[in-house]
Write an enzyme that holds these catalytic residues in place. Structure first.
Site, PDB file in Angstrom:
ATOM      1  N   GLU A  71      -2.076  -1.634  -5.442  1.00 39.22           N
ATOM      2  CA  GLU A  71      -3.502  -0.950  -5.740  1.00 39.22           C
ATOM      3  C   GLU A  71      -3.359  -0.203  -7.059  1.00 39.22           C
ATOM      4  O   GLU A  71      -2.137   0.470  -7.522  1.00 39.22           O
ATOM      5  CB  GLU A  71      -3.959  -0.437  -4.503  1.00 39.22           C
ATOM      6  N   ASP A  84      -2.542   1.923   7.369  1.00 38.53           N
ATOM      7  CA  ASP A  84      -1.791   1.455   6.088  1.00 38.53           C
ATOM      8  C   ASP A  84      -1.513  -0.246   6.015  1.00 38.53           C
ATOM      9  O   ASP A  84      -1.551  -0.837   4.981  1.00 38.53           O
ATOM     10  CB  ASP A  84      -0.498   2.158   6.015  1.00 38.53           C
ATOM     11  N   ASP A 129       0.866  -1.199   0.099  1.00 37.59           N
ATOM     12  CA  ASP A 129       0.100   0.002  -0.002  1.00 37.59           C
ATOM     13  C   ASP A 129       0.749   1.411   0.140  1.00 37.59           C
ATOM     14  O   ASP A 129       1.767   1.421   0.950  1.00 37.59           O
ATOM     15  CB  ASP A 129      -0.858   0.037   1.243  1.00 37.59           C
TER      16      ASP A 129
END
Length: 389
Positions: free
Chosen positions: A268, A349, A184
């Site tokens: 992502e 996170d 992330d």
């Protein structure tokens, strides 16, 4: 492979004239196409309608000086303009209408095989000759083209394209589940891994703000067209180049480390263009350069036969509890940790990285990739239960 060139004063002058000729053809073709469409409503193609005019222009008295330059490079300028228009009309591309090229900034010239060559210490260009170069590693394969460029700081480079018989390795089929890494990206920590490891954001622009501000103020005080303004512009360009080089070096080392240590990396999909509309965070987002980092991960993983999995951009990785799967309604950016109804205390996170990893594993299974080892269905180590009263 990109190598550094060290031309003498005469070679520099010839390269600059070559860049100017390529720039002239590009700008002239753009002016003709724009004027033709504005006045007559006709659509022209540079490679089909403008490129044949180069031979006619060389026979005329006004443009006979074009004969002194590589014809392939001039024709490539027309093809580049076609590519610019194609990107402009592509609705999925953010490109805008082609603009005229300036003599300032980066310049380039494309040279195809034929009179183009290279050896251990130099490259050879048509109409220019040999130019000393720093060939820092062996080049294997047949030469396809050489693209010469000049950076805004006045440094010359050559991008050598060769055709090799090397075949990329096949992607790993038997994946160890412990070698799947969910990532992330963020601003406080540039990379947050599912195992709890966080890599701090170097913030390259922020570190050079004072130096850059001082040099830009000095540039703004110089008279336009003066030699002092040219020197001040060069100082600003060198500062920007130093920041870009530091960022590229960091991203290459980080991407190499992640690819070497894992068999699959899950990231992502981000719409950086939309995120840049936030005035408070746009500068920090641009400095983080997430897209460039993922691009480096992509081609390094392909070269190593590893997997890079991109999950859907609408997947709520931060709002979903990685322990029970429950999704919260709202989770503002100022909340960095939160407590789920199941009792797990989650780091925002790290929780997002775990959810990204889990989605990546599902995608890999859907592709038919078998896993050698699957971890037991236990609560992730980052979850902490609230103390019982």
């Amino acid at each position: 492979m990109k190598v550094r060139l060290y031309p003498d004063d005469q070679a520099k002058a010839e390269l600059d004239r070559q860049f100017g000729a390529v720039r002239f053809v590009y700008n002239k073709a753009l002016a003709i196409i724009s004027h033709r469409y504005k006045v007559h409503g006709d659509s022209l193609r540079a490679s089909k309608d403008i490129k044949p005019l180069l031979a006619v222009a060389k026979r005329s008295r006004k443009y006979s000086w074009l004969k002194d330059f590589d014809s392939i490079a001039l024709q490539e300028a027309c093809r580049n303009l076609d590519t610019a228009f194609k990107n402009f009309f592509d609705k999925s591309s953010p490109s805008r209408y082609p603009r005229f090229k300036s003599r300032r900034g980066q310049q380039s010239s494309y040279h195809c095989t034929g009179t183009t060559a290279y050896d251990d210490e130099s490259i050879t260009l048509p109409k220019i000759g040999k130019i000393p170069a720093k060939i820092h590693r062996d080049i294997k394969g047949s030469l396809k083209s050489i693209t010469v460029s000049r950076s805004p700081t006045g440094k010359y480079y050559a991008a050598i394209l060769v055709d090799t018989d090397e075949v990329l390795p096949e992607q790993i089929t038997d994946i160890n589940a412990h070698s799947v890494r969910g990532i992330d990206v963020g601003l406080a920590a540039l990379v947050n891994c599912d195992n709890g490891i966080k890599i701090d954001n170097p913030r390259f622009i922020q570190r050079s703000t004072k130096n850059l501000r001082r040099k830009q103020k000095s540039l703004s005080r110089k008279k336009k067209g003066s030699s002092n303004r040219a020197k001040a512009r060069l100082a600003v360009a060198k500062c920007h180049e130093k920041v870009a080089n530091a960022r590229n070096d960091f991203q290459h080392k980080l991407s190499r480390r992640l690819v070497d240590e894992n068999q699959a990396i899950v990231v992502e999909t981000l719409k950086v263009k939309n995120m840049m509309k936030n005035r408070r965070l746009s500068k920090a987002i641009a400095d983080a350069s997430w897209h460039s980092q993922i691009e480096k991960l992509s081609y390094k993983a392909e070269q190593a036969g590893k997997h890079l999995v991109k999950i859907d951009q609408w997947f709520a990785s931060s709002k979903t509890c990685s322990c029970c799967g429950k999704k919260v309604e709202k989770l503002p950016l100022n909340i960095r940790s939160w407590t789920c109804a199941c009792g797990a205390v989650l780091d925002r996170d790290t929780n997002a990285a775990i959810n990204i990893r889990q989605q990546g594993i599902l995608k890999l299974k859907a592709r038919g990739s078998p896993f050698l080892l699957m971890e037991a269905c236990v609560r992730p180590t980052h979850c902490r239960l609230r103390p019982e009263k």
